[in-house]
Design a protein around this motif. Structure first.
Motif, short mmCIF file in Angstrom:
data_model
loop_
_atom_site.label_atom_id
_atom_site.label_comp_id
_atom_site.label_asym_id
_atom_site.label_seq_id
_atom_site.Cartn_x
_atom_site.Cartn_y
_atom_site.Cartn_z
N GLN B 37 0.85 -1.18 0.00
CA GLN B 37 0.00 0.00 0.00
C GLN B 37 0.88 1.24 0.00
N PHE B 90 1.08 -5.47 3.70
CA PHE B 90 0.05 -6.15 4.48
C PHE B 90 -0.09 -7.59 4.05
N ALA B 107 -1.36 -6.08 10.87
CA ALA B 107 -1.17 -4.66 11.17
C ALA B 107 -0.21 -3.97 10.21
N ARG B 110 6.04 -1.61 7.88
CA ARG B 110 6.43 -0.37 7.22
C ARG B 110 7.89 -0.45 6.83
#
Lengths: 113, 114
Positions: B37, B90, B107, B110
């Motif tokens: 994302q 994700f 969750a 990153r």
């Protein structure tokens, strides 16, 4: 072609008002539609789904409406609360030997206190 | 009930380094997925595994490899990280039970590639 899109990238509402988040889809063969909520720093979370043979489905404070004539899906949130602030994604499930899921780009909902 | 667990939560890599993102689910789901994302964008499917022992490419597989280690675990490997792979990753799992493909997400990891 296949696509799931959203009319508005951001939506700002007053706390207590109702929110309506829209989604357009192009594949008339889609079997299910699903709404997800993504809070900041978290993964998407399932909210509600609707099968293609239904027009409306209600959950707790949320209602999903499906208009197959114009290929439009909406998520209505009643009495919007600050905790509803998030990005909302619609997703389209197409079954063809297994489900294929297409996610929309998302709408960010801001709730003003 | 942990659901879908991803590790690590944050990672910084230098260009050319390799790493593996781990994902495990405890819901006995057959299908598992890896998405990325990017800011202001939706989820893009990298790879998925419809069942233990199978993996398939998604929309953006280049630069990634996956392993479905067993029914619970699905890992994503970056062999030679590039700045374009800076993103939030994700993992998700699902089981189709008459209500479409409802996916359950971790969750996120990153990742920054410098």
């Amino acid at each position: 072609g296949e696509s799931v899109g959203l009319h508005l990238p951001t939506l700002s509402v007053q706390e207590g008002d109702n929110s309506i988040i829209n989604c357009a889809y192009s594949n008339s063969a889609s079997d299910y539609f699903i709404w997800y909520k993504q809070e900041s720093g978290k993964g998407p979370q399932f909210i509600i789904d609707i099968r293609s043979n239904m027009d409306k489905r209600q959950g707790q404070r949320v209602t999903v409406l499906l208009n197959k004539t114009v290929k439009h899906l909406s998520l209505q949130i009643a009495a919007t609360q600050p905790g509803d602030s998030a990005v909302y994604f619609c997703a389209e499930n197409i079954f063809g030997g297994g489900f294929k899921t297409i996610f929309g780009a998302g709408t960010r909902l801001f709730v003003k206190a | 009930n942990a659901g879908v667990t991803q590790t690590p939560k944050f990672q910084v890599l230098k260009t050319g380094q390799s790493m593996t993102l781990q994902c495990a689910q405890d819901m006995n789901h057959n299908s598992m997925y890896w998405y990325r994302q990017d800011p202001g964008m939706g989820l893009r499917l990298i790879y998925y595994s419809a069942s233990e022992g199978t993996t398939d490419k998604g929309e953006v597989p280049n630069g990634y490899n996956v392993s479905r280690l067993n029914k619970r675990e699905f890992s994503l490997r970056l062999e030679s990280a590039a700045p374009s792979q800076t993103s939030v990753y994700f993992c998700a799992s699902s089981e189709v039970r008459g209500r479409g493909d409802i996916q359950y997400f971790g969750a996120g990891t990153r990742l920054s590639v410098l």
